[in-house]
Design an enzyme around this catalytic site. Structure first.
Site, PDB file in Angstrom:
ATOM      1  N   SER A 187       0.805  -1.224   0.000  1.00 41.47           N
ATOM      2  CA  SER A 187       0.000   0.000   0.000  1.00 41.47           C
ATOM      3  C   SER A 187       0.834   1.269   0.000  1.00 41.47           C
ATOM      4  O   SER A 187       0.302   2.348  -0.234  1.00 41.47           O
ATOM      5  CB  SER A 187      -0.941  -0.001   1.219  1.00 41.47           C
ATOM      6  OG  SER A 187      -0.227  -0.296   2.397  1.00 41.47           O
TER       7      SER A 187
ATOM      8  N   SER B 295      17.389  -5.016   5.544  1.00 40.47           N
ATOM      9  CA  SER B 295      17.789  -3.614   5.741  1.00 40.47           C
ATOM     10  C   SER B 295      19.308  -3.527   5.845  1.00 40.47           C
ATOM     11  O   SER B 295      19.967  -4.473   6.309  1.00 40.47           O
ATOM     12  CB  SER B 295      17.171  -3.075   7.037  1.00 40.47           C
ATOM     13  OG  SER B 295      17.735  -1.816   7.362  1.00 40.47           O
TER      14      SER B 295
ATOM     15  N   TYR C 106      15.034  -3.777  15.793  1.00 44.66           N
ATOM     16  CA  TYR C 106      14.723  -3.784  14.355  1.00 44.66           C
ATOM     17  C   TYR C 106      15.896  -4.339  13.540  1.00 44.66           C
ATOM     18  O   TYR C 106      15.727  -5.236  12.707  1.00 44.66           O
ATOM     19  CB  TYR C 106      14.376  -2.353  13.909  1.00 44.66           C
ATOM     20  CG  TYR C 106      14.235  -2.190  12.424  1.00 44.66           C
ATOM     21  CD1 TYR C 106      13.038  -2.497  11.783  1.00 44.66           C
ATOM     22  CD2 TYR C 106      15.303  -1.728  11.649  1.00 44.66           C
ATOM     23  CE1 TYR C 106      12.913  -2.344  10.413  1.00 44.66           C
ATOM     24  CE2 TYR C 106      15.185  -1.578  10.277  1.00 44.66           C
ATOM     25  CZ  TYR C 106      13.988  -1.882   9.661  1.00 44.66           C
ATOM     26  OH  TYR C 106      13.867  -1.744   8.295  1.00 44.66           O
TER      27      TYR C 106
ATOM     28  N   LYS D 171      16.224  -7.836  11.340  1.00 45.48           N
ATOM     29  CA  LYS D 171      16.543  -7.895   9.907  1.00 45.48           C
ATOM     30  C   LYS D 171      17.721  -8.839   9.676  1.00 45.48           C
ATOM     31  O   LYS D 171      17.757  -9.558   8.670  1.00 45.48           O
ATOM     32  CB  LYS D 171      16.830  -6.493   9.363  1.00 45.48           C
ATOM     33  CG  LYS D 171      15.595  -5.596   9.286  1.00 45.48           C
ATOM     34  CD  LYS D 171      14.525  -6.148   8.354  1.00 45.48           C
ATOM     35  CE  LYS D 171      13.429  -5.140   8.049  1.00 45.48           C
ATOM     36  NZ  LYS D 171      12.366  -5.677   7.180  1.00 45.48           N
TER      37      LYS D 171
HETATM   38  N1  LIG Z   1      12.503   3.096   4.129  1.00 45.89           N
HETATM   39  C1  LIG Z   1      13.683   2.658   4.495  1.00 45.89           C
HETATM   40  O1  LIG Z   1      14.635   3.434   4.709  1.00 45.89           O
HETATM   41  C2  LIG Z   1      13.939   1.181   4.619  1.00 45.89           C
HETATM   42  C3  LIG Z   1      15.264   0.760   4.721  1.00 45.89           C
HETATM   43  C4  LIG Z   1      15.536  -0.585   4.849  1.00 45.89           C
HETATM   44  C5  LIG Z   1      14.500  -1.502   4.854  1.00 45.89           C
HETATM   45  N2  LIG Z   1      13.223  -1.076   4.763  1.00 45.89           N
HETATM   46  C6  LIG Z   1      12.168  -2.113   4.783  1.00 45.89           C
HETATM   47  O2  LIG Z   1      11.347  -1.960   3.645  1.00 45.89           O
HETATM   48  C7  LIG Z   1      10.037  -2.464   3.935  1.00 45.89           C
HETATM   49  C8  LIG Z   1       8.995  -1.460   3.491  1.00 45.89           C
HETATM   50  O3  LIG Z   1       9.219  -0.247   4.162  1.00 45.89           O
HETATM   51  P1  LIG Z   1       8.805   1.168   3.539  1.00 45.89           P
HETATM   52  O4  LIG Z   1       9.972   2.051   3.637  1.00 45.89           O
HETATM   53  O5  LIG Z   1       8.135   0.991   2.233  1.00 45.89           O
HETATM   54  O6  LIG Z   1       7.761   1.640   4.675  1.00 45.89           O
HETATM   55  P2  LIG Z   1       6.252   2.157   4.618  1.00 45.89           P
HETATM   56  O7  LIG Z   1       6.091   3.135   3.518  1.00 45.89           O
HETATM   57  O8  LIG Z   1       5.941   2.546   6.022  1.00 45.89           O
HETATM   58  O9  LIG Z   1       5.415   0.841   4.236  1.00 45.89           O
HETATM   59  C9  LIG Z   1       5.255  -0.212   5.145  1.00 45.89           C
HETATM   60  C10 LIG Z   1       4.234  -1.176   4.589  1.00 45.89           C
HETATM   61  O10 LIG Z   1       4.058  -2.248   5.534  1.00 45.89           O
HETATM   62  C11 LIG Z   1       2.667  -2.385   5.810  1.00 45.89           C
HETATM   63  N3  LIG Z   1       2.481  -2.835   7.189  1.00 45.89           N
HETATM   64  C12 LIG Z   1       2.787  -2.176   8.338  1.00 45.89           C
HETATM   65  N4  LIG Z   1       2.428  -2.902   9.410  1.00 45.89           N
HETATM   66  C13 LIG Z   1       1.878  -4.040   8.926  1.00 45.89           C
HETATM   67  C14 LIG Z   1       1.301  -5.178   9.535  1.00 45.89           C
HETATM   68  N5  LIG Z   1       1.176  -5.309  10.869  1.00 45.89           N
HETATM   69  N6  LIG Z   1       0.849  -6.173   8.728  1.00 45.89           N
HETATM   70  C15 LIG Z   1       0.934  -6.065   7.395  1.00 45.89           C
HETATM   71  N7  LIG Z   1       1.441  -4.998   6.752  1.00 45.89           N
HETATM   72  C16 LIG Z   1       1.902  -4.002   7.524  1.00 45.89           C
HETATM   73  C17 LIG Z   1       2.069  -1.030   5.599  1.00 45.89           C
HETATM   74  O11 LIG Z   1       0.693  -1.148   5.333  1.00 45.89           O
HETATM   75  P3  LIG Z   1      -0.360   0.012   5.781  1.00 45.89           P
HETATM   76  O12 LIG Z   1       0.305   1.328   5.488  1.00 45.89           O
HETATM   77  O13 LIG Z   1      -1.569  -0.256   4.955  1.00 45.89           O
HETATM   78  O14 LIG Z   1      -0.578  -0.206   7.246  1.00 45.89           O
HETATM   79  C18 LIG Z   1       2.864  -0.551   4.371  1.00 45.89           C
HETATM   80  O15 LIG Z   1       2.300  -1.067   3.191  1.00 45.89           O
HETATM   81  C19 LIG Z   1      10.032  -2.783   5.437  1.00 45.89           C
HETATM   82  O16 LIG Z   1      10.232  -4.171   5.617  1.00 45.89           O
HETATM   83  C20 LIG Z   1      11.240  -2.030   5.964  1.00 45.89           C
HETATM   84  O17 LIG Z   1      11.788  -2.654   7.107  1.00 45.89           O
HETATM   85  C21 LIG Z   1      12.910   0.245   4.645  1.00 45.89           C
END
Ligand SMILES: NC(=O)c1ccc[n+]([C@@H]2O[C@H](COP(=O)([O-])OP(=O)(O)OC[C@H]3O[C@@H](n4cnc5c(N)ncnc54)[C@H](OP(=O)(O)O)[C@@H]3O)[C@@H](O)[C@H]2O)c1
Length: 255
Positions: A17, A149, A162, A166
């Site tokens: 989403s 991550s 966290y 990971k």
């Molecule tokens: N952004 C960064 O810097 C970064 C860096 C390294 C790794 N990551 C990893 O990348 C992935 C995506 O992160 P993002 O940056 O795209 O963050 P984001 O924009 O906050 O998106 C997180 C997604 O996870 C969903 N989610 C949250 N809680 C959930 C739950 N309990 N059950 C099912 N779905 C859930 C959210 O759905 P809703 O919004 O509908 O609740 C949203 O679609 C994560 O695994 C994160 O650890 C991110």
């Protein structure tokens, strides 16, 4: 490219989403892959991603999923199977991307059991049992990508649980690859660096963003599309001999 003589490949992307998951869904669709994406607290955003794909000639369905609610996973698996039959006339799919995740900043001294359990449930326990439940629905020769991550490789204060989870995800990636080798299912981890999404409340003020950029060889924060395009590119036969690997998509952060 999908043709009428070829069965369309299908990917299930959790957390489709917003942010990285949304980008993975859009890039996969633009490569001709059918998409089942999940949302949790933002249904309208999840449904909008599916609408965008469908109105651009692709095929997508959005489903609710709370990864921390393992008791709901049997129902979720039934819903996925019903969608596969209805929309694709299939009873299996090709790729699973475990992307959904949360961050909750907290120094070790301030970390409560509640914070700890929430992080474990969404980022580790949920994906473990979701993958277990999805295994009968994933084709032999399919692929799983776990989103890890950079924080699995290096440490910053405030993200101990966290980052450690990971690292555990990367370990689990190898174990899944080992146990499902007999079915030729490949399992890899993609580790984004600092990506400019809403994750954990975003990347902060301009000076913080400049600090992150300065730690990165390519001199900038990542964008969701940097990760989405790469993950979608892995969802093909071009990556057929890549298995049990950690691949960082970070522009070279902390090297
Ligand atoms: N952004 C960064 O810097 C970064 C860096 C390294 C790794 N990551 C990893 O990348 C992935 C995506 O992160 P993002 O940056 O795209 O963050 P984001 O924009 O906050 O998106 C997180 C997604 O996870 C969903 N989610 C949250 N809680 C959930 C739950 N309990 N059950 C099912 N779905 C859930 C959210 O759905 P809703 O919004 O509908 O609740 C949203 O679609 C994560 O695994 C994160 O650890 C991110």
């Amino acid at each position: 490219m999908n043709t009428s003589t070829q069965q369309q490949k299908i990917v299930l992307v959790t957390g489709g989403s917003s942010g990285i998951g949304k980008s993975i869904a859009l890039h996969a669709a633009s490569r001709g892959i059918g998409v089942i994406l999940t949302y949790n607290s933002h249904p309208a955003q999840g449904l909008a991603v599916a609408d965008t794909i469908n109105s651009n000639g692709g095929k997508a369905v959005a489903l609710p999923l709370d990864a921390s609610n393992t008791g709901s996973l049997n129902d979720f698996a039934s819903q996925v199977l019903a969608i596969l039959k209805k929309e694709w006339n299939r009873d299996n799919f090709d790729y699973l991307v475990n992307n959904a995740g949360i961050a909750q900043r907290s120094l070790i001294k301030d970390t409560t059991e509640e914070i700890f359990d929430q992080l474990v449930n969404v980022n580790f326990k949920g994906p473990f049992f979701l993958t277990q439940k999805m295994m009968p629905l994933i084709i032999d020769g399919g692929q799983i990508i776990n989103i890890s991550s950079g924080l699995a490789r290096f440490a910053f204060p405030g993200v101990a649980v966290y980052g450690a989870l990971k690292a555990a995800t990367e370990g689990l990636t190898r174990y899944f690859a080992k146990e499902y080798a007999g079915r030729k299912i490949r399992v890899n981890a993609v580790a984004p660096g600092a990506i400019d999404t809403e994750f954990g409340g975003g990347k902060g003020d301009e000076s913080h963003r400049q600090q992150i950029a300065a730690m990165t060889a390519l001199g900038r924060l990542g964008e969701a599309g940097d990760v989405g395009a790469f993950v979608a590119s892995l969802l093909s036969e071009d990556s057929r001999f890549v298995n049990a690997q950690r691949i960082e998509v970070s522009g070279g952060i902390m090297i």
